[in-house]
Scaffold this active site. Structure first.
Site, short mmCIF file in Angstrom:
data_model
loop_
_atom_site.label_atom_id
_atom_site.label_comp_id
_atom_site.label_asym_id
_atom_site.label_seq_id
_atom_site.Cartn_x
_atom_site.Cartn_y
_atom_site.Cartn_z
N GLY A 437 -9.62 15.34 -0.23
CA GLY A 437 -10.85 15.00 0.50
C GLY A 437 -10.63 14.37 1.85
N GLU A 489 -13.88 13.33 5.55
CA GLU A 489 -14.41 11.99 5.24
C GLU A 489 -14.27 10.96 6.37
OE1 GLU A 489 -13.28 10.59 1.27
OE2 GLU A 489 -13.10 12.64 0.57
N CYS A 521 -8.04 -7.75 0.58
CA CYS A 521 -9.29 -8.20 -0.01
C CYS A 521 -10.28 -7.04 0.01
CB CYS A 521 -9.87 -9.35 0.79
SG CYS A 521 -8.75 -10.75 0.89
N GLU A 610 -9.93 3.09 -15.47
CA GLU A 610 -9.67 1.65 -15.41
C GLU A 610 -10.83 0.82 -15.96
OE1 GLU A 610 -9.07 1.55 -11.16
OE2 GLU A 610 -10.87 0.35 -10.93
N CYS A 648 -7.39 9.44 -10.02
CA CYS A 648 -6.20 8.90 -9.37
C CYS A 648 -5.18 8.37 -10.35
CB CYS A 648 -6.58 7.68 -8.56
SG CYS A 648 -7.46 8.08 -7.11
N HIS A 699 1.28 8.34 -1.44
CA HIS A 699 1.43 6.91 -1.13
C HIS A 699 2.68 6.65 -0.31
CE1 HIS A 699 -1.13 7.12 -4.73
NE2 HIS A 699 -1.82 6.22 -4.07
#
Ligand code: GLN
Ligand code: ZN
Length: 764
Positions: A437, A489, A521, A610, A648, A699
């Site tokens: 994406g 995106e 954060c 998760e 993911c 990554h």
């Protein structure tokens, strides 16, 4: 008198001071001394703030320059062997190398692995242990902070992660062995820590054992008993804290551990309170966590008092009160949110406000409700206004949720049939290539978005800029010869925030940051009301992207469960209901996209896994409503609209049935790091639909090579029929640089072409 205490306070600072100074330090802009001073200043501010809020016992040791689990590992001297640690004390540079890896011209060392702390969005660094693991106290931080607190006159309660929770979270490196074989030296290390804490004049130490809210093997339960018997140090009191759930089958064990006080989470596990009261030995203190440390809503104080009064009658001074868990998981201070609507603000409570609520409860219990009547009333008024506010309750939305029919939860026809139609229509080669994406979010794109947000550029020039980015991304994909394209995106800062801002029922704050990991954060949106979609959210961008090419353009949506799991969710209705509302809004978007001629729509569910509950017995219910929400979103798609989903992660073993039940035409997943073995489960289960196993890890900046990808895909082909395989990266490319992306995708497309040659006889 009931004792008030706190389990932990967010350390980042209301203005993210810790984040900023830490990043400056990493970039060499400030000295270690300056970092230490800011850290110290934050601790002082937070301790004093808690003392002023009337908290009797203040946590010390909850502060961390990166992560509290890493701090515990350093304290125990558990430093992965590759760091070749020989000193007596972990210094700051070793500490940050453990957290972030080391990459200088002399050497390159991988950072410790990071993973989610129970079911929160906080990530800790995974301790690494080996068979011959030794423990040797190597980090003075906790002891130094205790001294620092004492100098400020703070009544410090030392905070430690419990030995069994730490060991449970640790990962074995090298030869497999039973972790519990390390228990004797581990107890010795903890004893030494406790003795040093006591020598500093501390009376109470808080030992966190959240694993008591998990399903535990029997041997771990008996080890817990054993460990706490051994950890008994004369004249040092232990408060054992459990949180994030109900003790359930561990309840009796926990009540009887050889500790002086027990903390239970009475928000997530309100049902356990009376059972704990029954089982608790007469001499033990009970800390009841009744203020929600996991969410941002103001407490129902009347309700809290109603629950606590009989407990106080029974326990007297043996009752302590606290937030349910550490306040690490909520933002710091609501009072600095000057842009928030007043009424909405009156419904919320962040860390600072939660301590005030605790104080109010304590006063009401000890001195009588009359003493705090004014505050109780304002809290009550806020709650009442929230329960009936026409700004958050919309009868038409509630009616629409109630009238969801089973027929809305299934596609018109089954996959086999749909897939034939889609193949005819889309006419894709075998091993079709696509991406997940996003394309690189360059500084320029970020700048344009932020200038638009600030009002410095107007809408039409913003749209022009985004369109030119889209057409650039489309051209690049065409020249790479990818088969199914995306728009990239560029307009999205974040995959949840983007939709939250366009849906009603979400609010965004200015400063409500919570730590995700290290200096990172996040500012989760707050879902405060019934959700609806005032207008289409992605159709114009996607239509424009489609107009730039003859190849199929994939519409890109974030799924209902991911939006839910990455937000603060309203607590006045079941999460499943909120999920249904989001799903209905997204369903309308799917429909608008297909009506606009978009034939492929991807619904990302990056966060579905998760959100799995901590206890296995609760999984079925969770998977039931989450899969339902996905199906509600997707099932409006006509047979010839191809629905993709992306996840993911790679562990599907225990949820494969639910994944199949989502009935997406294509699922793209993360697999490259596991050599495709993760596909075994899809194979064993006979997963029926198309799969795109990620062929390279996005990554890392490393460029995959063609042979590697071809090999991986051939491994995949041993497990999944070739005509149902797609070729794509592991995840979105937003964090990468353009040159890397081009090179990597080029290899990917080349690999797909080679694979087509190899498997020529197969037709889709
Ligand atoms: N579509 C999103 C992207 O490519 C998916 C991100 C994710 O799965 N975390 O960025
Ligand atoms: Zn992903």
């Amino acid at each position: 008198m009931s004792t008030l205490h706190n389990l932990g306070f967010p350390r980042i600072g209301a203005d993210r001071e810790l984040k900023k100074i830490t990043e400056d330090f990493w970039q060499g802009k400030v000295t270690e001394q300056e970092l230490r001073e800011t850290s110290q200043g934050l601790r002082k501010r937070h301790w004093e703030l808690q003392a002023n809020a009337g908290i009797d016992l203040i946590p010390v040791g909850d502060f961390s320059n990166y992560d509290q689990v890493l701090d515990m590992s350093c304290l125990l001297g558990v430093i992965p062997e590759r760091f070749n640690f020989k000193e007596d004390e972990v210094n700051l540079s070793t500490y940050f190398s453990l957290a972030r890896g080391l990459n200088d011209n002399k050497q390159s060392l991988a950072a410790c692995e990071m993973t989610k702390w129970f079911d929160t969005n906080y990530h800790y660094l995974v301790p690494e242990i080996h068979k011959e693991q030794k423990f040797k106290l190597s980090f003075n931080k906790l002891f130094d902070e205790i001294k620092e607190a004492h100098e400020l006159g703070i009544n410090a309660k030392a905070v430690l992660i419990g030995p069994l929770t730490w060991l449970w979270l640790a990962k074995i490196k090298g030869e497999e062995f039973d972790k519990l074989r390390l228990i004797t030296p581990l107890i010795e290390a903890y004893k030494e820590i406790l003795i040093r804490i006591k020598a500093l004049g501390v009376e109470w130490v808080q030992i966190d054992e959240p694993i008591l809210c998990l399903d535990l093997p029997i041997i771990w339960k008996s080890t817990l008993e054993y460990v706490y018997r051994k950890l008994n140090i004369p004249n040092l009191n232990i408060l054992l804290t459990t949180y994030f759930g109900d003790l359930e089958d561990n309840l009796s064990l926990t009540c009887n551990l050889a500790v002086d006080a027990l903390h239970i989470d009475a928000v997530r596990g309100i049902g356990q309170l009376h059972k704990v009261l029954d089982k608790l030995p007469d001499n033990k203190i009970l800390s009841v966590g009744l203020i929600d440390g996991r969410n941002v809503w103001r407490s129902n104080l009347d309700e809290a008092l109603k629950i606590l009064k009989p407990v106080q009658d029974k326990l007297g001074d043996r009752l302590w009160i606290a937030p349910s868990c550490s306040l690490l998981h909520v933002p710091v201070d609501l009072s600095i949110e000057t842009n928030l609507d007043k009424e909405l603000k009156s419904w919320l409570s962040f860390a600072v406000q939660k301590l005030d609520e605790l104080n109010l409860i304590g006063k009401a219990l000890d001195e009588g409700e009359e003493v705090v009547e004014v505050s109780l009333k304002s809290s009550r008024d806020a709650l009442n206004s929230r329960s009936v506010s026409p700004r958050i309750h919309f009868s038409n939305i509630k009616t629409r949720v109630k009238s969801i029919k089973d027929s809305m939860l299934s596609r018109n026809n089954e996959f086999k049939y749909r897939s034939e139609i889609q193949h005819k229509f889309l006419n894709l080669p075998t091993f079709p290539t696509t991406t997940i994406g996003s394309f690189p979010q360059t500084n320029e794109i970020r700048f344009v978005r932020s200038e638009y947000k600030k009002g410095n550029i107007n809408e039409s020039s913003y749209i022009e800029k985004m369109k030119s980015e889209i057409s650039h991304v489309v051209k690049e994909q065409e020249s790479l010869d990818l088969d199914v394209l995306v728009h990239g995106e560029a307009e999205r800062n974040d995959m949840v925030e983007y939709f939250g801002e366009l849906l009603s029922g979400f609010v965004f704050t200015q400063y409500a940051w919570v730590q995700s990991y290290g200096s990172r954060c996040v500012k989760p949106p707050i879902i405060y009301g019934d959700i609806y979609r005032p207008k289409a959210m992605t159709v114009d961008w996607t239509k424009y992207a489609q107009s730039c090419t003859d190849r199929p353009m994939k519409g890109m949506l974030t799924g209902p469960v991911t939006i839910l799991n990455w937000s603060f969710v309203r607590d006045d209705q079941p999460r499943s209901t909120t999920a249904e509302q989001i799903a209905l809004a997204l369903r309308d978007e799917v429909n608008d996209l297909q009506n606009a001629g978009i034939k492929i729509i991807q619904i990302d569910e990056a966060a579905l896994r998760e959100g799995l509950p901590l206890r296995k017995k609760d999984w079925a219910e969770y998977l039931d409503w989450t899969v339902r929400a996905f199906r509600l979103t997707a099932s409006v798609a006509a047979d010839d609209t191809q629905i993709h989903t992306h996840m993911c992660y790679s562990e599907f073993n225990d949820i494969i049935e639910a994944i199949a039940d989502m009935d997406a035409d294509v699922i793209t997943i993360e697999t490259s790091r596991s050599d495709m073995e993760l596909l075994d489960v899809f194979d064993d289960f006979n997963y029926p639909n198309d799969i795109g196993p990620g062929v390279y890890d996005i990554h890392s900046p490393n460029i995959p090579d063609t042979e590697q990808i071809v090999n991986l895909m051939n491994k995949a082909a041993e497990r999944i029929p070739v005509e149902r395989l797609w070729v794509n990266p592991d995840c979105g490319l937003k964090t990468r640089q353009w040159p890397e992306v081009i090179e990597a995708l080029n290899c990917m497309v080349k690999s797909a072409k080679q694979l087509r040659e190899q498997h020529k006889t197969v037709v889709r």
